[in-house]
Design an enzyme around this catalytic site. Structure first.
Site, PDB file in Angstrom:
ATOM      1  N   LYS A   1      32.559  -8.803  38.485  1.00 28.56           N
ATOM      2  CA  LYS A   1      33.874  -9.092  37.930  1.00 28.56           C
ATOM      3  C   LYS A   1      34.450 -10.290  38.686  1.00 28.56           C
ATOM      4  O   LYS A   1      34.281 -10.391  39.914  1.00 28.56           O
ATOM      5  CB  LYS A   1      34.771  -7.860  38.089  1.00 28.56           C
TER       6      LYS A   1
ATOM      7  N   SER B   1      41.041  -3.653  32.720  1.00 33.56           N
ATOM      8  CA  SER B   1      40.859  -5.076  32.909  1.00 33.56           C
ATOM      9  C   SER B   1      39.402  -5.518  33.098  1.00 33.56           C
ATOM     10  O   SER B   1      39.105  -6.697  32.899  1.00 33.56           O
ATOM     11  CB  SER B   1      41.657  -5.518  34.135  1.00 33.56           C
TER      12      SER B   1
ATOM     13  N   SER C   1      40.996   0.524  35.035  1.00 31.89           N
ATOM     14  CA  SER C   1      40.334  -0.728  34.655  1.00 31.89           C
ATOM     15  C   SER C   1      38.812  -0.702  34.702  1.00 31.89           C
ATOM     16  O   SER C   1      38.173  -1.639  34.239  1.00 31.89           O
ATOM     17  CB  SER C   1      40.831  -1.870  35.549  1.00 31.89           C
TER      18      SER C   1
END
Lengths: 95, 482, 491
Positions: free
Chosen positions: C81, C156, C180
């Site tokens: 990420k 997210s 997330s």
């Protein structure tokens, strides 16, 4: 709970954000809706409840007082937008 | 109207740790810009603080040194504001639960009397960096070497009424923290920085007036001057019927004035909240007891001991313990010569004056404790008069050797041999028949005045080496004779 | 290429092929990079691809394997990420603010995974500064759900979820502040674990809300999650909040059955607000767990609803301070020709941050400001403790808690982006878990109209082992996690 556009502008100043005049109403409206959501908190009886800052009630660990870092200025200043003679530069500050 | 000044002080003390409070970067004064600022100090994305154990220990030592309550569970908070020398946009400080809680501090005044100051709290926090305004045209340079230096902020109650008290407090604080070894207390280098909260009120009034805060005054002398000039400014405003604006002011030493720091006033809602990257510092009784057991003798206790053990006056004792170097010098000298009062006199008199004249610190003095002890011993055993002692002191200062060597080299031994003195006296009497006749005709009161002439002649003839006490005795007998 | 189907390959399978010398890491890495290059245009799941770095790391992994060395993920490709700092590799947090930021250091998670031999292919898309539940707040545009490209992948960690679902990498990292990892895992049909707060170091992860953020694995299977968690976790002296707790071998902990395991069902997680189709899938999943020997018990989490309000005070408040460092001075976006300091700050920040980030900074600043601290922030911290205590009481009666990971399936891009409150409701089942600092696992539990939904299991603090064991038994009985989106086949 409603806030005014000038309340929002004051908070924005504290947070160092600018909200263009043509967006202030929209920002204020959404801001108000979030505050309405969080107003639910007031329904909970919290008398005598200790605030919780961290999930596990753990204690701070301490680090030995040793110098472990060396000078990496050039490396660390790579991402800096304005540097001269090793200083970070900002517009002149008048005290 | 008479005004009473009311002051509280906030001192920011840089702690003498090897590394910074939350990072492993070196904690050192005076390096090239930003070479001592690591990624944590720069507040770079993803960086996290880890607390230095020595900073905690130093804070606890200070707390124990002022008999304060130690916060057994203290927490760090974020103080939020934007400024270029504050890299994260918040300062990690302790707002809600400080590590050192209320305490008291006994401050010796210059006359040796003590007065008591209440300490509100002392808390750990990180120092900010420095802004350099005069190096670049239209730009300010930011140096973050200082960012993350451990600070202990020491806050007092509004207990000060005079500038003299404020300075005495700062000096006593300086001596305490240097005894503890937790800071060098160097005001000129910013290791000890003082903010003064000052207000005036009509004498006899209980209520406090509106106060101003004078920031970062960096010497004892400037503290005194800043207080005087700010009190005068406030008094003039009040007497003109104007009111005081509660604000932060900066002392300008060049112009000897204080002026408003408007840039700090834009928005001062600090939004303190517990720092989630750090957990509570929990200290148990065993830890506190262990730190306490390791404390050195502190100035207050040492002063009391000097008074009792060496029969010194309050004044001498307070002077001698004001720095650890001085107290150690004193005790080393006394151990060698056994003369406490005389040692104190030499140290606070000739030695202090010479150091002051040459602008030297005691550590750099050319005369060590054993040198001084040699001198004190020779005065005590009558080898030297106090006048000759001063000459030996000069010799010591010029590194001519030990006291005995200087006495020998300069031929400064006091003459106490009665036979030698009697022949000197006989010569003086025979050379000054008029004065002798005058003396013999005078009454007892006048004689006491007139004898000075003969003593002077004899001392001159002996090049100052005649034992004055013995000369007086022998001379009185000789003049009274036939 | 030997017979590895990258669209569905697990890390365990890939490791098997590497260890058998059926394929080299360089070959495997090249194949995944080609897949990223071919598919990312549709998915927008990856922000930065590191071809050169990946191939160098793969070569090193192959060399290590030849020497009989290498860590537990040696040679396995992985995506990070774009919130994890990667030394020398651009790290944007999907923000204009950090569009050109190349950190000079690795996050602890990144260095640990490197040490385990994993090969970093690149950095995945996400909501800007992890603030969002749909990946639509990304400065680089939304990532798309491989099950339906018109839908969001959740957020997210949406790019990471979409990438694993589409087989761009067998493993990816995510972070979870309020859901997330688990919500995008649910919406993309993969396995996502949010470990206990403190289990995985936060050092080098760009902070959103420090007391809630936690990094974890996003994988196809629980087995892979267990492998990856072992490589990621452990005490880190650089993170004061990382826990000094024993780390079990999570892969070994997968063995064993679920006999006697009590699974608590909070009535608040199965209220009329839950999409009935989701509820049915969850009930089906629970039957599988019962068949493994678990028993179901009713538990009460009475403040689930207030969890949302609590979260949306605490997270923005912490974020408002965490994001103050982006001031245009030492790194990040700086506006052109600032006239003075205030202008430098306000314009750099307003230009650099997107509107959701700015909104949360405003809310957080407000909640901490003079006169509101007690009513908002302190109150929220008190309710947080009440919520944490609710979980403790529930765990007196059960060993795990089960429920949905998200209220529904993936929604269309744009469907909720104009209504912050509707978006915040996406995390109603997940964010209390962050408030209490507990581990949570999302497992694929079937499809509704071709879109995946997730079963969430919540464990006791530092008991990821039980969570993973239950998840593994579930996956041994079901095929949901083996389903691949139709998209993956078009390559």
């Amino acid at each position: 709970m409603s806030v005014t556009a000038s309340d929002v502008a004051q908070v924005a100043l504290l947070a160092r954000l600018t909200i263009p005049d043509d967006r202030i109403d929209e920002v204020t409206d959404r801001f108000t809706r979030v505050l309405d959501l969080v107003a639910e908190l007031q329904q909970v009886d919290t008398d005598g409840v200790l605030p919780m800052s961290n999930p596990h009630d753990m204690e701070q660990r301490l680090r030995a007082d040793e110098v472990t870092e060396v000078n990496e200025r050039d490396h660390l200043q790579q991402p800096a937008p304005a540097v001269e003679d090793g200083y970070f530069l900002v517009p002149k500050v008048i005290d | 109207m008479t005004w009473e000044m009311v002051m509280g002080l906030e001192v920011h003390l840089q702690l003498a740790t090897r590394s910074k409070i939350f990072s492993g970067a070196a904690n050192r004064f005076g390096a090239e810009p930003n070479v001592q600022a690591c990624a944590v100090d720069l507040g770079m994305p993803g960086m996290l603080p880890v607390l230095n154990e020595q900073a905690v220990r130093f804070a606890v030592m200070f707390g124990l040194g002022i008999d304060a309550r130690i916060g057994k569970r203290s927490i760090f908070d974020r103080k939020n504001y934007f400024y270029p020398d504050l890299p994260k946009g918040y300062q990690v400080s302790q707002f809600f639960e400080p590590i050192v809680c209320e305490g008291t501090f006994e401050v010796p005044m210059p006359d040796g009397d003590l007065f008591s100051i209440r300490i509100t709290r002392a808390h750990l926090e990180e120092d900010a960096g420095k802004s350099v305004h005069d190096r670049f045209p239209n730009q300010t340079g930011v140096d973050l070497n200082r960012a993350g230096t451990p600070l202990l902020e020491i806050v007092t109650e509004p207990d000060f009424r005079t500038a003299e008290q404020a300075v005495a407090y700062l000096k006593a604080l300086h001596s305490l923290v240097t005894y503890l070894g937790i800071s060098d207390g160097n005001m000129a280098e910013g290791s000890m920085r003082c903010d003064i909260n000052l207000s005036l009120r009509p004498a006899g009034s209980e209520a406090y007036g509106t106060r101003t805060e004078i920031k970062n005054v960096n010497s004892f002398r400037f503290v005194e001057k800043a207080i005087a000039v700010e009190a005068k400014r406030q008094q003039e405003l009040l007497e003109d019927g104007l009111s005081i604006v509660q604000e932060t002011r900066l002392y300008d030493a060049e112009r000897n004035e204080t002026r408003s720091m408007r840039s700090k006033e834009v928005a001062n809602d600090y939004r303190y909240f517990p720092e989630p990257d750090l957990l509570p510092i929990v200290l148990d009784d065993a830890y506190i007891a262990a730190v306490s057991a390791d404390l050195p003798e502190l100035p207050g206790a040492k002063r009391q001991r000097f008074i009792e053990q060496y029969q010194l006056s309050n004044y001498d004792a307070a002077q001698l313990v004001s720095s650890l170097a001085m107290a150690d010098y004193f005790e080393a000298t006394v151990t060698a010569c056994g003369e406490a009062k005389a040692t104190a006199n030499w140290m606070l008199g000739d030695l202090a004056a010479a150091l002051n004249r040459e602008n030297l610190s005691l550590e750099d003095a050319p005369i060590g404790p054993l040198d001084l002890a040699g001198l004190v011993a020779r005065v005590a055993d009558g080898t030297l008069s106090s006048k000759l002692g001063k000459q030996v002191f000069e010799g010591l200062w010029l590194r001519e050797g030990s006291a005995d060597e200087i006495i020998a080299q300069r031929g400064l031994k006091q003459v106490s041999d009665a036979g030698a003195l009697e022949s000197l006296i006989a010569t003086v009497i025979s050379n000054n028949p008029d004065q002798v006749a005058q003396y013999r005709a005078a009454d007892e009161v006048k004689q006491k005045k007139l004898i000075g002439f003969f003593v002077g002649q004899i001392m001159k003839a002996s090049k100052g080496q005649a034992n004055p006490k013995l000369v007086n005795e022998l001379l009185a007998r000789a003049l009274a004779g036939d | 290429m030997p017979d590895i189907n990258l669209a569905t390959a697990t890390a365990a399978e890939v490791l098997g092929a590497l260890n058998n010398r059926d394929i080299s890491s360089v070959e495997l890495t090249q194949a995944y990079l080609s897949r990223v290059d071919a598919l990312n245009g549709h998915l927008n799941a990856v922000i930065t691809v590191d071809h050169e770095g990946a191939l160098t790391a793969a070569k090193d992994a192959d060399d290590a394997r030849h020497r009989g060395e290498g860590g537990i993920l040696n040679g396995v490709p992985l995506l990070h990420k774009d919130i994890f700092c990667t030394s020398g590799l651009r790290t944007t947090c999907a923000s204009r603010m950090l569009e050109n930021f190349t950190p000079p250091y690795d996050a602890t998670v990144v260095s640990k995974l490197k040490a385990a031999g994993a090969v970093t292919l690149g950095k995945t898309n996400m909501d800007e500064f992890a603030m969002g539940s749909s990946n639509e707040t990304s400065y680089f545009g939304p990532a798309h759900n491989p099950w339906d490209l018109s839908c969001v992948p959740g957020g997210s960690s949406g790019g990471s979820a979409a990438a694993v679902a589409a087989g761009l990498a067998p493993l990816s990292t995510g972070t979870d502040t309020g859901g997330s990892i688990r919500q995008p895992a649910s919406l993309c049909g993969i396995t996502g674990l949010k470990p206990t707060y403190g289990r995985v170091s936060r050092f080098g992860i760009i902070a959103f809300a420090s007391s809630l953020d936690q990094a974890g694995p996003m994988t196809r299977t629980v087995e892979d999650a267990a492998l990856m968690l072992n490589a990621m976790c452990g005490l880190d002296p650089h993170d004061s909040t990382s826990a000094d707790m024993p780390v079990p071998n999570f892969h070994d902990a997968l063995r064993g059955d679920l006999k006697g395991l009590r699974i608590g069902l909070p009535k608040q997680y199965f209220s009329e607000l839950l999409d009935v189709r989701v509820a049915n899938r969850i009930q089906d999943a629970l039957k599988e767990l019962e068949a493994e020997g678990a028993t179901l018990v009713d538990v009460d989490l009475p403040h689930t609803q207030e969890g949302i309000a609590t979260y949306y005070v605490i997270a923005p408040a912490e974020a408002s301070a965490n994001l103050a460092r982006y001031d245009g001075v030492r790194f990040g976006h700086r506006c052109d020709d600032p006239t003075d300091l205030m202008d430098l700050y306000a314009r750099s920040r307003s230009e650099g941050f997107g509107s959701e980030v700015q909104r949360r900074i405003l809310v957080g600043t407000y909640a901490l400001s003079a006169g509101f601290y007690d009513a908002y922030f302190k109150k929220a911290q008190q309710v947080r403790r009440i919520i944490s205590n609710d979980f403790k009481q529930a765990f007196d009666q059960c060993d795990l808690i089960a429920g949905p990971s998200a209220p529904g399936v993936a929604f269309s891009v744009g469907a909720k982006s104009h209504d912050p409150i509707a978006m915040y409701m996406e995390d109603v089942y997940t964010l209390s878990v962050n408030l209490a600092g507990l581990p949570g696992l999302s497992l694929p539990a079937g499809l509704i109209n071709g879109l995946p939904i997730g079963l969430q299991l919540i464990g006791r603090a530092f008991d990821e082992a039980t969570l993973l064991k239950a998840g593994h038994r579930f996956q041994l009985r079901t095929d949901h996690h083996r389903l691949a989106p139709p998209f993956g086949e078009i390559s």
